[in-house]
Design a protein around this motif. Structure first.
Motif: not given
Lengths: 186, 186
Positions: A57, A98, A102-104, A145-147
Protein backbone atom coordinates in the motif's frame (compact mmCIF):
# COMPACT_ATOMS: atom_id res chain seq x y z
CA UNK A 1 -1.72 -0.95 5.54
CA UNK A 2 1.17 -2.96 4.20
CA UNK A 3 4.20 -0.68 4.11
CA UNK A 4 7.52 -1.36 2.41
CA UNK A 5 10.30 0.76 3.91
CA UNK A 6 13.65 0.91 2.14
CA UNK A 7 16.61 1.93 4.27
CA UNK A 8 14.99 0.88 7.54
CA UNK A 9 18.28 0.75 9.47
CA UNK A 10 19.52 4.19 8.36
CA UNK A 11 19.41 7.39 10.40
CA UNK A 12 15.78 8.13 9.41
CA UNK A 13 14.68 4.52 9.10
CA UNK A 14 15.68 3.70 12.68
CA UNK A 15 13.29 6.39 13.92
CA UNK A 16 10.40 5.96 11.49
CA UNK A 17 10.25 2.17 11.10
CA UNK A 18 9.22 1.27 14.69
CA UNK A 19 6.62 4.06 14.67
CA UNK A 20 5.04 2.78 11.44
CA UNK A 21 5.08 -0.79 12.80
CA UNK A 22 2.80 0.22 15.68
CA UNK A 23 -0.18 0.58 13.34
CA UNK A 24 0.84 -1.11 10.11
CA UNK A 25 2.37 -4.25 8.67
CA UNK A 26 5.93 -3.19 7.83
CA UNK A 27 8.32 -4.95 5.49
CA UNK A 28 11.90 -3.69 5.67
CA UNK A 29 14.36 -3.59 2.82
CA UNK A 30 18.00 -2.58 2.72
CA UNK A 31 21.32 -3.15 1.03
CA UNK A 32 22.66 -5.38 3.78
CA UNK A 33 19.78 -5.82 6.18
CA UNK A 34 16.00 -6.08 6.44
CA UNK A 35 13.42 -8.62 5.31
CA UNK A 36 14.50 -8.11 1.70
CA UNK A 37 17.83 -7.10 0.17
CA UNK A 38 17.71 -4.27 -2.38
CA UNK A 39 20.22 -1.92 -3.96
CA UNK A 40 18.16 1.02 -5.26
CA UNK A 41 20.99 2.09 -7.58
CA UNK A 42 20.12 -1.00 -9.63
CA UNK A 43 16.84 -1.16 -11.59
CA UNK A 44 17.13 -4.95 -11.70
CA UNK A 45 17.39 -5.08 -7.91
CA UNK A 46 14.29 -2.86 -7.56
CA UNK A 47 12.33 -5.06 -9.97
CA UNK A 48 13.37 -8.19 -8.07
CA UNK A 49 12.17 -6.60 -4.82
CA UNK A 50 8.73 -5.70 -6.22
CA UNK A 51 8.38 -9.18 -7.66
CA UNK A 52 9.05 -10.64 -4.21
CA UNK A 53 6.83 -8.38 -2.09
CA UNK A 54 3.21 -8.21 -3.20
CA UNK A 55 0.23 -6.03 -2.27
CA UNK A 56 2.14 -3.00 -1.01
CA UNK A 57 0.00 0.00 0.00
CA UNK A 58 2.84 2.39 0.80
CA UNK A 59 6.42 2.40 -0.44
CA UNK A 60 8.65 4.58 1.76
CA UNK A 61 12.25 5.29 0.80
CA UNK A 62 14.63 6.61 3.45
CA UNK A 63 17.72 5.23 1.70
CA UNK A 64 20.23 6.93 -0.54
CA UNK A 65 23.71 8.31 0.01
CA UNK A 66 25.03 11.64 -1.24
CA UNK A 67 28.30 13.56 -0.94
CA UNK A 68 29.16 16.33 1.51
CA UNK A 69 32.16 18.49 0.66
CA UNK A 70 33.32 21.86 -0.60
CA UNK A 71 32.78 23.17 -4.11
CA UNK A 72 36.49 23.68 -4.75
CA UNK A 73 37.24 19.95 -4.64
CA UNK A 74 33.85 18.58 -5.76
CA UNK A 75 34.09 16.17 -8.70
CA UNK A 76 31.71 14.47 -11.11
CA UNK A 77 32.41 11.24 -9.22
CA UNK A 78 31.25 12.88 -5.96
CA UNK A 79 28.05 14.08 -7.66
CA UNK A 80 27.42 10.65 -9.12
CA UNK A 81 27.34 9.02 -5.69
CA UNK A 82 24.10 10.84 -4.89
CA UNK A 83 22.78 11.00 -8.43
CA UNK A 84 22.97 7.24 -9.04
CA UNK A 85 21.87 6.31 -5.58
CA UNK A 86 19.49 8.84 -4.00
CA UNK A 87 18.26 10.56 -7.19
CA UNK A 88 17.95 7.98 -9.96
CA UNK A 89 17.46 5.27 -7.34
CA UNK A 90 14.37 6.93 -5.87
CA UNK A 91 13.03 7.90 -9.31
CA UNK A 92 13.45 4.30 -10.48
CA UNK A 93 11.59 3.11 -7.41
CA UNK A 94 8.59 5.13 -8.65
CA UNK A 95 8.97 4.33 -12.35
CA UNK A 96 9.10 0.60 -11.61
CA UNK A 97 6.90 0.57 -8.51
CA UNK A 98 3.99 2.38 -10.19
CA UNK A 99 3.22 -0.96 -11.85
CA UNK A 100 3.23 -2.91 -8.58
CA UNK A 101 1.68 -0.88 -5.74
CA UNK A 102 -1.94 -1.48 -4.73
CA UNK A 103 -4.56 0.92 -6.11
CA UNK A 104 -4.62 4.18 -4.11
CA UNK A 105 -1.22 3.39 -2.63
CA UNK A 106 1.53 5.93 -2.05
CA UNK A 107 5.21 6.61 -2.52
CA UNK A 108 7.09 8.64 0.07
CA UNK A 109 10.57 9.67 -1.03
CA UNK A 110 13.19 11.56 0.97
CA UNK A 111 15.09 14.66 -0.08
CA UNK A 112 16.47 17.23 2.39
CA UNK A 113 16.72 20.88 3.32
CA UNK A 114 19.91 21.35 1.26
CA UNK A 115 17.72 21.20 -1.86
CA UNK A 116 16.02 24.51 -1.16
CA UNK A 117 17.87 26.13 1.75
CA UNK A 118 21.47 25.05 1.15
CA UNK A 119 24.48 25.91 3.29
CA UNK A 120 28.16 25.62 2.31
CA UNK A 121 29.62 22.23 1.38
CA UNK A 122 26.20 21.01 0.24
CA UNK A 123 26.29 21.25 -3.58
CA UNK A 124 26.54 17.45 -3.83
CA UNK A 125 23.42 17.09 -1.69
CA UNK A 126 21.55 20.02 -3.23
CA UNK A 127 21.73 18.68 -6.80
CA UNK A 128 20.15 15.42 -5.62
CA UNK A 129 17.50 16.87 -3.30
CA UNK A 130 16.37 19.48 -5.82
CA UNK A 131 16.06 16.80 -8.48
CA UNK A 132 13.95 14.56 -6.23
CA UNK A 133 11.62 17.40 -5.24
CA UNK A 134 10.97 18.41 -8.86
CA UNK A 135 10.66 14.84 -10.13
CA UNK A 136 8.05 14.18 -7.45
CA UNK A 137 6.04 17.31 -8.33
CA UNK A 138 5.96 16.29 -12.00
CA UNK A 139 5.26 12.61 -11.26
CA UNK A 140 2.38 13.50 -8.92
CA UNK A 141 0.44 14.80 -11.94
CA UNK A 142 0.49 11.43 -13.68
CA UNK A 143 0.30 8.71 -11.04
CA UNK A 144 -1.92 5.84 -12.20
CA UNK A 145 -4.76 4.07 -10.31
CA UNK A 146 -5.11 6.67 -7.57
CA UNK A 147 -1.49 6.35 -6.46
CA UNK A 148 0.02 9.31 -4.64
CA UNK A 149 3.57 10.56 -4.22
CA UNK A 150 5.22 12.99 -1.79
CA UNK A 151 8.69 13.88 -0.60
CA UNK A 152 9.72 14.37 3.01
CA UNK A 153 12.46 17.00 3.15
CA UNK A 154 14.04 17.01 6.62
CA UNK A 155 16.69 19.31 8.04
CA UNK A 156 19.63 17.66 9.86
CA UNK A 157 18.15 14.50 11.36
CA UNK A 158 19.86 14.83 14.75
CA UNK A 159 18.26 18.29 15.19
CA UNK A 160 14.67 17.15 14.53
CA UNK A 161 12.27 16.20 17.34
CA UNK A 162 11.55 12.52 16.74
CA UNK A 163 7.79 12.97 16.54
CA UNK A 164 8.06 15.72 13.93
CA UNK A 165 10.01 13.39 11.66
CA UNK A 166 7.54 10.54 12.17
CA UNK A 167 4.58 12.88 11.58
CA UNK A 168 6.08 13.97 8.25
CA UNK A 169 6.16 10.41 6.93
CA UNK A 170 2.71 9.65 8.37
CA UNK A 171 1.28 12.73 6.64
CA UNK A 172 2.38 11.37 3.29
CA UNK A 173 1.30 7.78 3.99
CA UNK A 174 -2.03 8.29 5.75
CA UNK A 175 -3.43 11.73 4.86
CA UNK A 176 -4.27 11.56 1.16
CA UNK A 177 -1.64 14.20 0.38
CA UNK A 178 -0.25 14.21 -3.18
CA UNK A 179 2.54 16.21 -4.79
CA UNK A 180 3.76 17.82 -1.58
CA UNK A 181 7.27 18.57 -0.33
CA UNK A 182 6.78 17.99 3.40
CA UNK A 183 9.42 20.18 5.03
CA UNK A 184 10.54 19.17 8.52
CA UNK A 185 12.23 21.48 11.00
CA UNK A 186 13.32 24.21 8.55
CA UNK B 1 33.32 41.42 -21.48
CA UNK B 2 34.53 38.20 -23.05
CA UNK B 3 31.59 35.78 -23.04
CA UNK B 4 31.71 32.06 -23.79
CA UNK B 5 28.29 30.76 -24.82
CA UNK B 6 27.75 27.01 -25.06
CA UNK B 7 24.88 25.88 -27.25
CA UNK B 8 24.84 29.05 -29.34
CA UNK B 9 22.87 27.48 -32.20
CA UNK B 10 20.14 25.97 -30.03
CA UNK B 11 16.64 27.39 -29.49
CA UNK B 12 17.79 29.80 -26.76
CA UNK B 13 21.28 30.36 -28.15
CA UNK B 14 19.96 31.59 -31.51
CA UNK B 15 18.08 34.36 -29.70
CA UNK B 16 20.57 35.28 -27.00
CA UNK B 17 23.90 35.04 -28.86
CA UNK B 18 23.38 37.91 -31.35
CA UNK B 19 22.06 40.13 -28.54
CA UNK B 20 25.14 39.50 -26.38
CA UNK B 21 27.41 40.09 -29.38
CA UNK B 22 26.12 43.66 -29.72
CA UNK B 23 27.97 44.74 -26.59
CA UNK B 24 30.45 41.98 -25.82
CA UNK B 25 33.10 39.75 -27.36
CA UNK B 26 31.32 36.43 -27.79
CA UNK B 27 32.95 33.03 -28.30
CA UNK B 28 30.52 30.29 -29.32
CA UNK B 29 30.84 26.63 -28.43
CA UNK B 30 28.73 23.67 -29.44
CA UNK B 31 28.74 19.95 -30.10
CA UNK B 32 28.83 20.35 -33.86
CA UNK B 33 29.15 24.08 -34.45
CA UNK B 34 30.64 27.28 -33.09
CA UNK B 35 34.14 28.63 -32.61
CA UNK B 36 34.98 25.67 -30.37
CA UNK B 37 33.61 22.13 -30.22
CA UNK B 38 32.52 20.88 -26.83
CA UNK B 39 30.41 18.02 -25.51
CA UNK B 40 29.35 19.06 -22.01
CA UNK B 41 28.50 15.47 -21.09
CA UNK B 42 32.27 14.86 -21.10
CA UNK B 43 34.46 16.39 -18.37
CA UNK B 44 37.50 15.93 -20.62
CA UNK B 45 35.82 17.90 -23.39
CA UNK B 46 34.96 20.72 -20.95
CA UNK B 47 38.57 20.83 -19.69
CA UNK B 48 39.87 20.95 -23.26
CA UNK B 49 37.54 23.87 -24.00
CA UNK B 50 38.67 25.91 -20.99
CA UNK B 51 42.31 25.20 -21.87
CA UNK B 52 41.69 26.59 -25.35
CA UNK B 53 39.69 29.72 -24.49
CA UNK B 54 41.39 32.02 -21.99
CA UNK B 55 40.27 35.07 -20.00
CA UNK B 56 36.55 34.39 -19.95
CA UNK B 57 34.42 36.83 -17.95
CA UNK B 58 31.09 35.11 -18.41
CA UNK B 59 30.33 31.48 -19.18
CA UNK B 60 26.75 31.02 -20.41
CA UNK B 61 25.28 27.56 -20.97
CA UNK B 62 22.15 27.21 -23.09
CA UNK B 63 22.94 23.62 -24.08
CA UNK B 64 21.64 20.35 -22.72
CA UNK B 65 19.02 17.91 -23.87
CA UNK B 66 16.39 16.26 -21.71
CA UNK B 67 13.50 13.86 -22.27
CA UNK B 68 9.82 14.69 -22.72
CA UNK B 69 7.37 11.85 -22.23
CA UNK B 70 4.77 10.32 -19.96
CA UNK B 71 5.48 8.78 -16.58
CA UNK B 72 3.99 5.41 -17.51
CA UNK B 73 6.71 4.71 -20.08
CA UNK B 74 9.56 6.75 -18.59
CA UNK B 75 12.78 4.75 -18.10
CA UNK B 76 16.11 5.22 -16.37
CA UNK B 77 17.64 5.61 -19.85
CA UNK B 78 15.25 8.51 -20.57
CA UNK B 79 16.21 10.18 -17.29
CA UNK B 80 19.89 9.71 -17.99
CA UNK B 81 19.70 11.70 -21.23
CA UNK B 82 19.03 14.87 -19.26
CA UNK B 83 20.98 13.90 -16.17
CA UNK B 84 24.24 13.23 -18.01
CA UNK B 85 23.84 16.11 -20.40
CA UNK B 86 21.95 19.05 -18.94
CA UNK B 87 22.42 18.28 -15.22
CA UNK B 88 25.90 16.80 -14.69
CA UNK B 89 27.10 18.62 -17.82
CA UNK B 90 26.20 22.04 -16.47
CA UNK B 91 27.44 21.19 -12.97
CA UNK B 92 30.77 20.03 -14.44
CA UNK B 93 31.03 23.27 -16.37
CA UNK B 94 31.03 25.06 -13.01
CA UNK B 95 33.22 22.58 -11.13
CA UNK B 96 35.87 22.75 -13.84
CA UNK B 97 35.30 26.33 -14.98
CA UNK B 98 35.64 27.80 -11.47
CA UNK B 99 39.38 27.32 -11.92
CA UNK B 100 39.50 29.13 -15.28
CA UNK B 101 37.14 32.13 -15.33
CA UNK B 102 38.49 35.62 -14.72
CA UNK B 103 38.10 37.05 -11.21
CA UNK B 104 34.58 38.41 -10.65
CA UNK B 105 33.31 36.47 -13.65
CA UNK B 106 29.97 34.66 -13.83
CA UNK B 107 28.30 31.43 -14.78
CA UNK B 108 24.78 31.48 -16.20
CA UNK B 109 23.16 28.07 -16.43
CA UNK B 110 19.78 27.18 -17.88
CA UNK B 111 17.02 25.15 -16.24
CA UNK B 112 13.32 25.55 -17.06
CA UNK B 113 9.84 26.06 -15.66
CA UNK B 114 9.22 22.29 -15.45
CA UNK B 115 11.55 22.24 -12.43
CA UNK B 116 9.16 24.19 -10.22
CA UNK B 117 5.85 24.43 -12.10
CA UNK B 118 5.68 21.11 -13.95
CA UNK B 119 2.93 19.94 -16.25
CA UNK B 120 2.25 16.37 -17.41
CA UNK B 121 4.91 14.49 -19.41
CA UNK B 122 7.67 16.55 -17.81
CA UNK B 123 9.16 14.29 -15.12
CA UNK B 124 12.29 13.78 -17.25
CA UNK B 125 12.76 17.54 -17.50
CA UNK B 126 11.74 18.29 -13.91
CA UNK B 127 14.38 16.02 -12.36
CA UNK B 128 17.07 17.86 -14.32
CA UNK B 129 15.82 21.41 -13.85
CA UNK B 130 15.24 20.98 -10.13
CA UNK B 131 18.73 19.59 -9.75
CA UNK B 132 20.30 22.52 -11.61
CA UNK B 133 18.41 25.10 -9.57
CA UNK B 134 19.44 23.58 -6.25
CA UNK B 135 23.04 22.95 -7.32
CA UNK B 136 23.32 26.59 -8.33
CA UNK B 137 21.91 27.86 -5.02
CA UNK B 138 24.42 25.75 -3.08
CA UNK B 139 27.34 26.59 -5.40
CA UNK B 140 26.61 30.33 -5.18
CA UNK B 141 27.60 30.21 -1.48
CA UNK B 142 31.12 29.02 -2.28
CA UNK B 143 32.22 30.58 -5.56
CA UNK B 144 35.90 31.60 -5.41
CA UNK B 145 37.51 34.92 -6.45
CA UNK B 146 34.29 36.91 -6.65
CA UNK B 147 32.73 34.58 -9.22
CA UNK B 148 28.94 34.54 -9.43
CA UNK B 149 26.43 31.94 -10.59
CA UNK B 150 22.76 32.12 -11.57
CA UNK B 151 20.24 30.02 -13.45
CA UNK B 152 17.83 31.30 -16.08
CA UNK B 153 14.61 29.26 -15.89
CA UNK B 154 12.48 29.97 -18.94
CA UNK B 155 9.00 28.74 -19.77
CA UNK B 156 8.43 27.33 -23.28
CA UNK B 157 10.86 29.28 -25.47
CA UNK B 158 8.45 29.85 -28.33
CA UNK B 159 6.02 31.56 -25.92
CA UNK B 160 8.55 34.06 -24.51
CA UNK B 161 8.91 37.60 -25.88
CA UNK B 162 12.46 37.68 -27.28
CA UNK B 163 13.54 40.64 -25.18
CA UNK B 164 12.38 39.03 -21.94
CA UNK B 165 14.60 36.03 -22.64
CA UNK B 166 17.59 38.22 -23.50
CA UNK B 167 17.04 40.38 -20.41
CA UNK B 168 17.10 37.27 -18.21
CA UNK B 169 20.56 36.29 -19.41
CA UNK B 170 21.80 39.92 -19.26
CA UNK B 171 20.59 40.19 -15.66
CA UNK B 172 22.81 37.30 -14.68
CA UNK B 173 25.82 38.44 -16.74
CA UNK B 174 25.80 42.19 -16.13
CA UNK B 175 23.92 42.96 -12.90
CA UNK B 176 26.05 41.48 -10.12
CA UNK B 177 23.30 39.01 -9.24
CA UNK B 178 24.39 35.82 -7.45
CA UNK B 179 22.48 32.69 -6.47
CA UNK B 180 19.26 33.63 -8.27
CA UNK B 181 16.82 31.53 -10.26
CA UNK B 182 15.78 34.06 -12.91
CA UNK B 183 12.29 32.95 -13.94
CA UNK B 184 11.14 34.02 -17.41
CA UNK B 185 7.51 34.18 -18.50
CA UNK B 186 6.02 32.03 -15.71
Amino acid sequence: MKILIIGATGAIGKIVTPALAQKHEVITAGRNSGDIQVDISSADSIKAMFNLVKNIDACVCVAGDSHTGDLATLTEENLNLGIKNKLIGQANLVLIGQNYLNDNGSFTLTSGKMGDKPIKNAAGKAIVNGGINSFMMAASLEMPRGLRINVVSPSKISDIPVNDLIDGYLKSIENGTNGEIIKINY
